[in-house]
Design an enzyme around this catalytic site. Structure first.
Site, mmCIF file in Angstrom:
data_model
loop_
_atom_site.group_PDB
_atom_site.id
_atom_site.type_symbol
_atom_site.label_atom_id
_atom_site.label_comp_id
_atom_site.label_asym_id
_atom_site.label_seq_id
_atom_site.Cartn_x
_atom_site.Cartn_y
_atom_site.Cartn_z
ATOM 1 N N LYS A 1 64.335 -18.043 83.736
ATOM 2 C CA LYS A 1 64.730 -16.740 84.296
ATOM 3 C C LYS A 1 63.577 -16.127 85.102
ATOM 4 C CE LYS A 1 66.670 -12.748 84.983
ATOM 5 N NZ LYS A 1 67.700 -12.596 86.004
ATOM 6 N N ASN B 1 63.260 -15.266 89.460
ATOM 7 C CA ASN B 1 62.920 -13.999 90.130
ATOM 8 C C ASN B 1 61.560 -14.072 90.828
ATOM 9 O OD1 ASN B 1 65.348 -12.920 89.527
ATOM 10 N ND2 ASN B 1 64.629 -11.445 88.018
ATOM 11 N N CYS C 1 64.490 -5.797 89.167
ATOM 12 C CA CYS C 1 64.106 -7.143 88.711
ATOM 13 C C CYS C 1 62.949 -7.745 89.508
ATOM 14 C CB CYS C 1 65.299 -8.084 88.818
ATOM 15 S SG CYS C 1 66.736 -7.446 87.996
#
Ligand code: SAJ
Length: 406
Positions: free
Chosen positions: A198, A202, A251
């Site tokens: 994850k 990003n 994010c």
């Protein structure tokens, strides 16, 4: 647990797949709103879906946690002052879950967290609160959301999904749940790998946007950067992203910090590069004012767009907000025009009023509706020698402005 951007759509989709879902949030105002099918998130299709699942009673919402077979935790993990993950919401939510879990239950964490959080902190809290053992008594997994705001419901279903289990049985249990609605590929792995995946995703985006921004800064004098990127991207192994006014949202500017340590200079520099973009745009603006022989002090400047990206109403970490701070220090009169956003500093919803007697306009967000702006009309509303800075490359062939952009 957590009825925000990810928790609420996930709860709603599960409720359409035959599960009896209880959505839990600590914010009773939010819970009451959802009960009445009112949304604080502006996401296409979510209102219709929510009405259907609330009316069918497959989704109920409340502030108290209940006993369940599966617990899914989707709470925020903001960045603290030291640029480390603030895990207080995760800790709280998991503590509540720990008080309710029984043998055979499954716990899934979806929040973005530093690698090791699920098998370390989360497992420890669950075991302490429940007096159960994991693995053995209950199942535990990490499965991050990957959805793009603005296209959330589609991506929730269509995207590939990663599930990291504390053991293989845990991962398989979670796969049973997600395969009820995920049409993409489901990859099973361990919790630390899933957490790392994850953050890599990003970070990949943050670094590549930073590279595009760096190219825009380097090429500013003689090069049409958009054309250069378009041509470079015809190479079979090159895909340069778009430069812009900076990177916002909850994010990309924040999560990659969870990976930054003494070994990660590149990530840090990329994040700082993106963070510096609103200031860079203000510098460009100042230079154009000089060129136009106008004083920036006391000038009226319209920032076009308040949200962090096109066609959403989310202003978290928005470059607009950062630019307001810089321009206010220069004693400018700032006005923000955004037809989608409902609340932000210096917002003017009336188009004519926003541009009347303005000296400059900076295009910060590329909302689709901005493509229809009649720039000749704008020019007439603005003062003489109008300045235009386009950071999103949306204005084509417009004359009469002293302009700059990339
Ligand atoms: N941006 C650019 N140039 C580009 C692309 C984006 O300047 O070429 C800017 C946008 O304007 C915006 C920011 O970057 O300010 C971030 O926008 P985004 O569309 O890249 O991403 P988010 O924050 O809306 O959603 C991201 C997605 N992650 C990736 O694409 C790797 C999404 O899939 C994640 O679920 C989400 O972060 C998250 O929650 O982690």
């Amino acid at each position: 647990m957590g009825l925000g951007y990810v928790g609420l759509p996930t709860a709603a989709i599960l409720a359409t797949r035959g599960f009896s879902v209880v959505g839990v949030d600590v914010d009773d105002k939010k819970v009451n709103q959802i009960k009445n099918c009112k949304l604080s998130i502006n996401e296409a299709g979510l209102d219709v879906l929510l009405k259907a699942v609330i009316n069918s009673k497959n989704l109920t919402v409340q502030t108290d946690i209940v006993e369940a077979d599966v617990f899914i935790v989707c709470v925020p993990t903001p960045l603290n002052k030291n640029k480390k993950a603030d895990l207080s919401f995760v800790k709280n939510a998991v503590r509540y879950v720990g008080k309710k879990i029984m043998k055979g239950n499954l716990v899934i964490l979806e929040s973005t967290v530093p690698p090791g959080t699920t098998k370390g902190l989360v497992r420890k809290i669950l075991e302490n609160e429940s007096k159960l053992k994991c693995p053995g008594d209950f199942y535990l997994t990490y499965s991050p959301e990957r959805v793009l705001p603005g296209n959330l419901l589609r991506e929730l279903v269509k995207n590939n999904r990663v599930i990291g289990g504390i053991d293989v049985d845990s991962a398989k249990k979670a796969e049973d749940i997600y395969s009820s609605f995920v049409e993409g590929e489901i990859c099973l792995t361990d919790t630390v790998t899933a957490e790392f995946v994850k953050l890599m995703e990003n970070t990949y985006r943050a670094v590549n946007i930073a590279l595009a921004n760096e190219f825009a800064k380097i090429g500013k004098h003689d090069i049409n950067i958009r054309e250069a990127i378009e041509i470079a991207n015809k190479h079979p192994r090159v895909n340069i992203l778009n430069p812009g006014p900076g990177v916002g949202g909850h994010c990309i500017p924040l999560d990659p910090w969870f990976l930054v340590d003494e070994n990660s200079e590149l990530i840090k520099i990329a994040l700082e590069t993106n963070k510096g973009m609103p200031g860079y745009v203000c510098k460009l603006l100042e230079n154009v004012f000089k060129k136009a022989k106008k004083k920036i002090k006391n000038s009226k400047i319209v920032l076009l767009g308040a949200s962090y990206k096109k066609d959403v109403d989310d202003i978290r970490e928005s470059p607009t907000d950062k630019m307001i701070n810089v321009l206010k220090k220069k004693e400018c009169n700032v006005v923000v025009y955004d037809p989608i956003v409902e609340h932000c500093r210096y917002l003017e919803k009336n188009f004519e009023k926003a541009f009347k007697n303005a000296d400059a306009c900076v295009i910060v967000t590329d909302h689709s509706v901005f493509k229809n702006i009649d720039w000749n009309k704008v020019k007439k509303l603005m003062n003489n020698n109008p300045v235009l800075i386009d950071t999103r490359n949306i204005v084509k062939d417009v004359k009469g402005f002293i302009s700059e952009g990339y």
